[in-house]
Write a protein that holds these residues in place. Sequence first.
Motif, short mmCIF file in Angstrom:
data_model
loop_
_atom_site.label_atom_id
_atom_site.label_comp_id
_atom_site.label_asym_id
_atom_site.label_seq_id
_atom_site.Cartn_x
_atom_site.Cartn_y
_atom_site.Cartn_z
N GLY A 189 0.79 -1.23 0.00
CA GLY A 189 0.00 0.00 0.00
C GLY A 189 0.81 1.27 0.00
N ARG A 190 2.05 1.21 -0.47
CA ARG A 190 2.88 2.42 -0.55
C ARG A 190 2.80 3.01 -1.96
NH1 ARG A 190 8.52 0.06 1.97
NH2 ARG A 190 7.73 -0.62 4.01
N ILE A 191 2.98 4.31 -2.05
CA ILE A 191 3.04 5.00 -3.34
C ILE A 191 4.49 5.33 -3.63
CG2 ILE A 191 2.38 7.07 -4.60
CD1 ILE A 191 -0.22 7.07 -3.18
N PRO A 192 5.03 4.87 -4.77
CA PRO A 192 6.44 5.13 -5.08
C PRO A 192 6.73 6.63 -5.12
CG PRO A 192 5.53 3.49 -6.57
CD PRO A 192 4.37 4.07 -5.81
N PRO A 193 7.78 7.07 -4.43
CA PRO A 193 8.10 8.50 -4.42
C PRO A 193 8.89 8.91 -5.65
CG PRO A 193 9.65 7.33 -3.04
CD PRO A 193 8.69 6.28 -3.57
N GLY A 194 8.97 10.22 -5.85
CA GLY A 194 9.88 10.75 -6.85
C GLY A 194 9.28 11.02 -8.21
N LEU A 195 7.99 10.73 -8.39
CA LEU A 195 7.36 10.96 -9.70
C LEU A 195 6.27 12.00 -9.54
CD1 LEU A 195 7.02 7.32 -11.09
CD2 LEU A 195 8.64 9.07 -11.81
N PRO A 196 6.21 13.00 -10.41
CA PRO A 196 5.15 14.01 -10.30
C PRO A 196 3.80 13.43 -10.68
CG PRO A 196 6.48 14.37 -12.28
CD PRO A 196 7.16 13.28 -11.51
N SER A 197 2.77 13.86 -9.96
CA SER A 197 1.42 13.34 -10.22
C SER A 197 0.91 13.77 -11.60
CB SER A 197 0.46 13.82 -9.14
OG SER A 197 0.43 15.24 -9.09
N GLN A 198 1.50 14.82 -12.18
CA GLN A 198 1.05 15.27 -13.50
C GLN A 198 1.26 14.20 -14.57
OE1 GLN A 198 2.91 16.99 -11.47
NE2 GLN A 198 1.86 18.93 -11.04
N LEU A 199 2.17 13.25 -14.28
CA LEU A 199 2.40 12.19 -15.24
C LEU A 199 1.15 11.34 -15.46
CD1 LEU A 199 5.95 10.85 -14.27
CD2 LEU A 199 5.32 12.03 -16.36
N LEU A 200 0.25 11.34 -14.47
CA LEU A 200 -0.89 10.42 -14.52
C LEU A 200 -2.19 11.10 -14.92
CD1 LEU A 200 -0.10 8.52 -11.22
CD2 LEU A 200 0.71 8.02 -13.51
#
Length: 393
Positions: A189-200
Amino acid sequence: MLKGLVDEALKNGFDARLAAARVEETRALYGIARSEFLPAAGYLGGWQRTRPDQFQNPSGETQTKWTANVGFAWELDVWGRIRRLNEAAKARYLATEEARRGVFLSLLSDVATAYFELRELDAELEIAQRTTTAFQDTYDLFNRRLAGGAASALETARAEASLGQVAAQIPEIERAIVDRENQINLLVGRIPPGLPSQLLERRPDVRQAEQLLVSANAEVGVATAAYFPTLSLTGLFGNVSPELGDVVSKGKTWNFGAGLLGPLFQGGALKRNREAAKARWEEARVQYEGTVARSLAETSTALVARTKLVETERQRARTVQAYREAVRLASLRYRSGLSAYFEVLEAQQQLFPAEIGLAQTRRDQLVAVVSLYKAVGGGWRAEAVAPAPAPPP
């Protein structure tokens, strides 16, 4: 470490939370079915102001009427309909509870398997790095001996090919490690860090899950509003006449009214219905969070694959080039009578899998670009940069 990951997965994992929310929903639906054993009561109030037509009311006076009623209904379960509904609802509830236990068992198994695979990949990486260092030392030794005339170019080419072959395994193992880490993050249940949410923002599955969450939230509001009375307004205006030709000019009549209808006692159905709606909202929320986490994991895996495959392709191309040189030198030695043809065959046998591996790596590079395109929800177009304003004259 494994015990901590399992505990985290059972507490915060998306599958575990989704299963728990579904159990809560079926429990609430079971409560709704049980409420049918009890009577239901409600109230009704109304106000009406009317002007009857001139045939019923020659004086043309308006009439006002107030009403206040309390009613109840109680279905006698003569034919067993309510009992069968309760049995079905209870069975669905128990089935969902067993499904939750099955999810927990599967989740525990998946976490443990992914963890053991990650540990094995860590060991592989350490072995590959150590072996690469050894092959690098061997290649450096042959290079120095070749420069001093104490080694042949064929031996040096084979040493370089072996070095490239082993070195190409390091980025492949690192790519697999990132994939397993993202898998474990998703399971716990973790969300991988380091990626901007705008990618999705372009991904259809994320936007779909978001709209389903909005819908579930609105349904909670609908279930809450059922506690309160409903207010309705009615109106009528027209003419009445015994003759068709006078229906427009005579017998004017109008009616205006307001009604208030609300529940007094529903056997707990309203409360259970709201609990079911909140459970469905929780399901939608968990599914949305899981979709976002899965999307980020896919994007992270695709980005790492694209980067690591570049290094893999470089090392395998180096291996192929070295084996081709080995084939050339072995053929030259055979034609010069310095070796048997077996040396040429051996070099060709080593070149063939190296070329196949290089072709597969180049294919994987193209597939990684496609996977990245899919992970971010389609193509991206750079925003047009506004031209700088012209300097004043």
